[in-house]
Scaffold this motif. Structure first.
Motif, PDB file in Angstrom:
ATOM      1  N   ALA A  23      53.456  29.694  32.010  1.00 22.75           N
ATOM      2  CA  ALA A  23      54.300  29.877  33.187  1.00 22.75           C
ATOM      3  C   ALA A  23      54.359  31.341  33.606  1.00 22.75           C
ATOM      4  CB  ALA A  23      55.708  29.343  32.912  1.00 22.75           C
ATOM      5  N   ALA A  24      54.451  32.254  32.635  1.00 19.96           N
ATOM      6  CA  ALA A  24      54.490  33.676  32.975  1.00 19.96           C
ATOM      7  C   ALA A  24      53.187  34.105  33.648  1.00 19.96           C
ATOM      8  CB  ALA A  24      54.749  34.503  31.729  1.00 19.96           C
ATOM      9  N   GLY A  25      52.055  33.634  33.127  1.00 22.50           N
ATOM     10  CA  GLY A  25      50.772  33.980  33.725  1.00 22.50           C
ATOM     11  C   GLY A  25      50.639  33.451  35.146  1.00 22.50           C
TER      12      GLY A  25
ATOM     13  N   MET B 279      53.505  35.903  42.427  1.00 23.88           N
ATOM     14  CA  MET B 279      54.244  37.036  42.992  1.00 23.88           C
ATOM     15  C   MET B 279      54.009  38.270  42.129  1.00 23.88           C
ATOM     16  SD  MET B 279      57.841  35.149  44.035  1.00 23.88           S
ATOM     17  CE  MET B 279      58.373  36.511  45.079  1.00 23.88           C
ATOM     18  N   PRO B 280      52.836  38.862  42.191  1.00 27.90           N
ATOM     19  CA  PRO B 280      52.500  39.952  41.265  1.00 27.90           C
ATOM     20  C   PRO B 280      53.313  41.226  41.457  1.00 27.90           C
ATOM     21  CG  PRO B 280      50.770  39.676  42.920  1.00 27.90           C
ATOM     22  CD  PRO B 280      51.695  38.521  43.065  1.00 27.90           C
ATOM     23  N   LEU B 281      53.903  41.431  42.634  1.00 27.98           N
ATOM     24  CA  LEU B 281      54.571  42.703  42.904  1.00 27.98           C
ATOM     25  C   LEU B 281      56.057  42.703  42.556  1.00 27.98           C
ATOM     26  CD1 LEU B 281      52.965  43.711  46.328  1.00 27.98           C
ATOM     27  CD2 LEU B 281      52.367  44.502  44.034  1.00 27.98           C
TER      28      LEU B 281
ATOM     29  N   ARG C  94      54.015  41.160  29.365  1.00 25.88           N
ATOM     30  CA  ARG C  94      53.301  42.354  28.926  1.00 25.88           C
ATOM     31  C   ARG C  94      51.791  42.142  28.946  1.00 25.88           C
ATOM     32  NH1 ARG C  94      57.082  43.448  23.634  1.00 25.88           N
ATOM     33  NH2 ARG C  94      58.941  44.177  24.749  1.00 25.88           N
ATOM     34  N   GLY C  95      51.101  43.098  29.485  1.00 22.91           N
ATOM     35  CA  GLY C  95      49.648  43.058  29.466  1.00 22.91           C
ATOM     36  C   GLY C  95      49.011  42.219  30.550  1.00 22.91           C
ATOM     37  N   LEU C  96      49.805  41.567  31.404  1.00 19.20           N
ATOM     38  CA  LEU C  96      49.226  40.737  32.456  1.00 19.20           C
ATOM     39  C   LEU C  96      48.678  41.625  33.576  1.00 19.20           C
ATOM     40  CD1 LEU C  96      51.829  37.822  32.758  1.00 19.20           C
ATOM     41  CD2 LEU C  96      49.653  37.845  31.534  1.00 19.20           C
ATOM     42  N   THR C  97      47.469  41.335  33.997  1.00 19.78           N
ATOM     43  CA  THR C  97      46.836  42.080  35.091  1.00 19.78           C
ATOM     44  C   THR C  97      46.109  41.107  36.001  1.00 19.78           C
ATOM     45  OG1 THR C  97      44.820  42.433  33.789  1.00 19.78           O
ATOM     46  CG2 THR C  97      46.522  44.165  33.702  1.00 19.78           C
ATOM     47  N   LEU C  98      45.778  41.571  37.177  1.00 25.50           N
ATOM     48  CA  LEU C  98      45.001  40.781  38.121  1.00 25.50           C
ATOM     49  C   LEU C  98      43.604  41.373  38.261  1.00 25.50           C
ATOM     50  CD1 LEU C  98      47.645  40.297  40.956  1.00 25.50           C
ATOM     51  CD2 LEU C  98      46.919  38.593  39.272  1.00 25.50           C
ATOM     52  N   PRO C  99      42.590  40.552  38.469  1.00 29.52           N
ATOM     53  CA  PRO C  99      41.236  41.098  38.653  1.00 29.52           C
ATOM     54  C   PRO C  99      41.144  41.913  39.940  1.00 29.52           C
ATOM     55  CG  PRO C  99      41.286  38.740  39.115  1.00 29.52           C
ATOM     56  CD  PRO C  99      42.612  39.073  38.527  1.00 29.52           C
TER      57      PRO C  99
ATOM     58  N   PRO D  64      41.493  35.218  47.315  1.00 26.38           N
ATOM     59  CA  PRO D  64      42.710  35.160  48.134  1.00 26.38           C
ATOM     60  C   PRO D  64      43.537  33.895  47.918  1.00 26.38           C
ATOM     61  CG  PRO D  64      40.841  35.880  49.451  1.00 26.38           C
ATOM     62  CD  PRO D  64      40.289  35.443  48.128  1.00 26.38           C
ATOM     63  N   GLY D  65      42.892  32.821  47.491  1.00 26.17           N
ATOM     64  CA  GLY D  65      43.627  31.569  47.280  1.00 26.17           C
ATOM     65  C   GLY D  65      44.193  31.404  45.883  1.00 26.17           C
ATOM     66  N   ASP D  66      44.057  32.439  45.035  1.00 26.00           N
ATOM     67  CA  ASP D  66      44.493  32.305  43.646  1.00 26.00           C
ATOM     68  C   ASP D  66      46.001  32.104  43.531  1.00 26.00           C
ATOM     69  OD1 ASP D  66      44.012  32.465  40.729  1.00 26.00           O
ATOM     70  OD2 ASP D  66      45.203  34.296  40.896  1.00 26.00           O
TER      71      ASP D  66
END
Length: 798
Positions: free
Chosen positions: A469-471, A477-479, A488-493, A498-500
């Motif tokens: 769920a956190a991922g 809503m990454p921002l 912790r440690g989660l990043t986006l490529p 755009p549809g991810d």
């Protein structure tokens, strides 16, 4: 019409129903009522004694409607404005496409009928006779209730009959499993209503948050339809009554192991008790399930096996499935197994089972014991592990962590359990227990594994679902700022599809009920940190999709868990965070007083632990509530207080990295509040400041929120009477929303720009923007928005 429009807008103002269009119509109502109270002068300020308040109660709404009519009577110009506003508000009423219209939603929610269904011809005949009865009560749907104990085949009979009758009901079939085996598992009517309304064509954003308005809308949506509504496994009448449609052309088919009371007395329900299959039909069914490639046996032996099942369809199917997939089993051996287990019962054996009320052996338990005895040790262990809590569905993820095995092994073992009818496959790699089978497996888990291992299983499932769920929430809503080590440690490529984000939201929605069940299980087992972090991880799901009843239920557990965690040296910041998120749930359900109380508690909790970022968020949320309530000066003070709280955060302190974006958001909010107070120079200057702040954010700026500011600038210039400058700002908003792929916000921007074109007399440009908005609304299945802009387009092209 004016009273209805005021009620629609006032109720939607607090919950956010109607989105940006709803906000604008609400604020236009404020302007009209302000002019009505001030004698028609539009230049009223916040200090004006004639400032209106949001009409929440019925008397307030009646008074507001009368003020509108009084204003309309003063001049043709006012009459035109009031008429236009009433029409705009009417489009916000959350109605589905009429059943008779082209392209109307005709849901087909019925699960597949069983290929081995046997007998029950009398049930279909009874239902047909009810539908054809000449003396049916006028105005009411046909309401039938199939009753009987668990495993007797109520669901299969209901699905079979609905399948046979659905040609008589051209507007579709609604189906819901109410999970009413116990009060603890029974779903709230609000949850089912939200699901039904969406399938009837109501956009998710237009589904009301509170059950009473959901029920009213549901009745409106079904009033002219000819539907079958199947309500499976009802716990009691109170769970069913809100789900009854309004049309006399509907058939409502309820199944329950409990006898109906008020459904019969007050709603004219006709009950039908289901009993066991006859010996002949039980033998026929078990032959069908076992399959024709199995070596035949004497009729007497097959009859003995059927007799051992007691004619209970669940027991018959479980036994037949075992024979179908376990070729080493013979009919004679199965008959002997059932006879032996029945004899153990008669001699006072201690096998895990529930006896029937008369003290005889329960045939379902005897069959389940026999099926369990044939499982491999690994399959038996997984069978017990996935039953430690009543998960709505069992996925590969759930089974993997519940049993502590690899995903491939879990997948294979789940398929094995489904083959022997101890699980039912309800979707791709998604399974469900019959509640009697889960009770059997749970009892075995208690006896063979003990509560310690069961609690460990729940903890592993909670950890895995929190990680998932956190991922997914991070991708949605990454921002946004968030709490908890799960992030912790989660990043986006760098090259993100755009549809991810949309896919991640769909993934969360698919697991929504399971995630809520994991929260309840974790709370039951005292996993306090997991509970509040799971609530945190469902923020994007609930904020964007609602499901307010579940939102409130889970976050009440989240508040309690955060408080207990803080007492045990956990993160004290979580307490305020949970109160703030709970407040938004209350707000979506229209419970403004509860929302305000929760935000005050959030602010106090964050202040007590020195969490300036959380305290600022609570103050900001309280300001947003004040905006919705038309208390614009109070809203501005809340936003300014939140900015002061953020200023206390120094470099390296908690929340420091989020301060620039949070400050930009607050600057935007202040500009909106000043616009509503008609402080246009200050508002426009502040909004331009917010725009600059969003552009300066790391990573190339926040294009989406910059677009939102441009839309607010368009509103401010338009309210100030400068339609041309408003159009310039809205041009930029359209570019931003196009770039970010925000389809509904793009529709809102071009719809607002179309209004500028209309005011400036550019009819061709207005029509072009309306066509663009219509295409966006159609793509996102927003039927009310589509209908609204099509009506405007027809006027523009006339």
């Amino acid at each position: 019409m004016a009273l209805s429009a005021v009620g629609t807008v006032a109720s939607g103002a607090l919950s956010g129903a109607g989105g940006e269009a709803g906000r604008r119509v609400s604020e236009r109502l404020y302007e009209l009522l302000s002019r009505g109270r001030s004698g028609g002068n539009s230049a009223t300020g916040e200090g004006d004694s004639h400032r209106p308040t949001l009409p929440v109660t019925e008397p307030e709404q009646t008074a507001a409607a009368r003020q509108l009519l009084e204003l309309a009577s003063r001049s043709p110009e006012f009459a035109r404005e009031v008429t236009e506003w009433v029409r705009e508000a009417a489009w916000l009423s959350p109605r589905t496409v009429p059943a008779v219209a082209p392209g109307a939603s005709r849901p087909q929610m019925l699960p597949p009928a069983s290929a081995v269904f046997t007998d029950r011809a009398e049930v279909l005949a009874w239902l047909t006779a009810l539908l054809d009865e000449e003396e049916r009560p006028p105005g009411a749907p046909t309401l039938a209730v199939l009753t009987g104990p668990g495993g007797i085949g109520k669901t299969a009979a209901a699905v079979h009959c609905a399948t046979a009758l659905r040609e008589r009901f051209p507007d579709g079939v609604l189906f819901a499993d109410l999970k009413g085996a116990s009060a603890g598992t029974a779903l709230a009517p609000s949850d089912i209503l939200a699901r039904f309304l969406e399938r009837l064509g109501v956009p998710p954003a237009m589904v009301p948050g509170d059950e009473a308005r959901q029920r009213d809308l549901y009745r409106d949506c079904t009033a002219d339809r000819s539907l079958i509504v199947v309500l499976d496994d009802a716990h009691d009448d109170a769970q069913v009554i809100p789900l009854l449609p309004a049309s006399p052309d509907c058939l409502v088919l309820v199944t329950s192991r409990y006898r109906p009371g008020s459904l019969v007395a007050a709603h004219g329900a006709r009950p039908y008790p289901l009993g066991p299959l006859s010996a002949e039909d039980a033998a026929t069914l078990i032959r069908r399930v076992a399959g024709g490639d199995r070596p035949s046996a004497p009729d007497a032996v097959i009859r003995a096996v059927a007799d051992g099942t007691g004619g209970i369809p669940l027991a018959v199917c479980t036994t037949g499935a075992g024979l179908a997939v376990r070729h080493h089993l013979t009919w004679e051996r199965v008959a002997q197994q059932l006879s032996d287990r029945n004899r153990v019962h008669d001699q006072g054996g201690t096998a895990v089972r529930d006896d029937t009320p008369d003290g005889t052996a329960d045939p379902v338990r005897l069959v389940q014991d026999a099926a369990y005895a044939e499982l491999t040790p690994d399959c038996a262990a997984l069978y017990r592990a996935i039953a430690v809590w009543p998960w709505p569905t069992v996925t590969v993820r759930c089974a993997t962590h519940a049993a502590g095995v690899g995903a491939d092994e879990a997948r294979a073992l789940l398929e094995e359990l489904a083959r022997v009818h101890l699980l039912e496959e309800v979707g791709e790699e998604r399974y469900r227990f019959h509640d009697l089978t889960r009770a059997h497996a749970h009892g075995l888990a208690e006896a063979e594994d003990g509560h310690g291992r069961m609690a460990t299983s729940v903890r592993r499932v909670a950890v895995s679902h929190l990680r998932f769920a956190a991922g997914a929430d991070f991708r949605v809503m990454p921002l946004r700022w968030r709490l908890g080590p799960a992030y912790r440690g989660l990043t986006l490529p760098e090259q993100r599809d755009p549809g991810d984000g949309k896919r991640a939201l769909a993934e969360l929605r698919a697991e929504r009920e399971n995630l809520a069940a994991v929260i309840r299980a974790a709370a039951h087992h005292g996993l306090h940190d997991h509970v509040w972090q799971l609530c945190e991880a469902m923020w994007g799901l609930h904020l964007l999709l609602g499901f307010h009843a579940q939102w409130i239920d889970t976050h009440l557990l989240g508040v309690e868990a955060a408080q207990r965690s803080a007492e045990e040296f956990g993160d004290p910041r979580a307490v305020g965070r949970m109160w703030t998120q709970l407040a938004f749930g209350y707000l979506g359900a229209g419970r403004a007083a509860d929302a305000e109380d929760a935000l005050v508690r959030a602010r106090d909790a964050d202040r007590a632990c020195g969490h300036h970022r959380g305290e600022a968020t609570a103050a900001e949320a309280l300001g947003l509530l004040r905006l919705k309530q038309w208390e614009f000066a109070a809203a501005q003070r809340c936003f300014e207080e939140a900015q002061e709280m953020l200023s206390r955060i120094g470099p390296g302190q908690d929340g420091w990295e989020d301060v620039p974006r949070a400050t930009a958001l607050l600057t935007h909010h202040i500009g909106r509040a000043q616009t509503r107070q008609r402080q246009f120079p200050s508002a426009i200057a502040g909004l331009n400041d917010a725009l600059a702040r969003f552009r300066r954010l790391p990573g190339g700026g926040d294009t989406y929120n910059a677009g939102r500011v441009y839309m607010s600038l368009g509103d401010a210039h338009l309210d100030a009477g400068d339609a041309e400058q408003a159009r310039v700002c809205l041009d930029e908003a359209v570019k931003a929303m196009t770039e970010t792929g925000a389809g509904l916000q793009l529709a809102d921007a071009v719809e607002a720009r179309a209004r500028c074109h209309r005011l400036s007399g550019r009819r061709a440009e207005e029509a072009e923007d309306l066509r663009t908005a219509a295409a966006c609304y159609e793509e996102y299945e927003n039927h009310s928005g589509l209908a609204r802009v099509r009506a405007r387009l027809a006027e523009a092209e006339a």
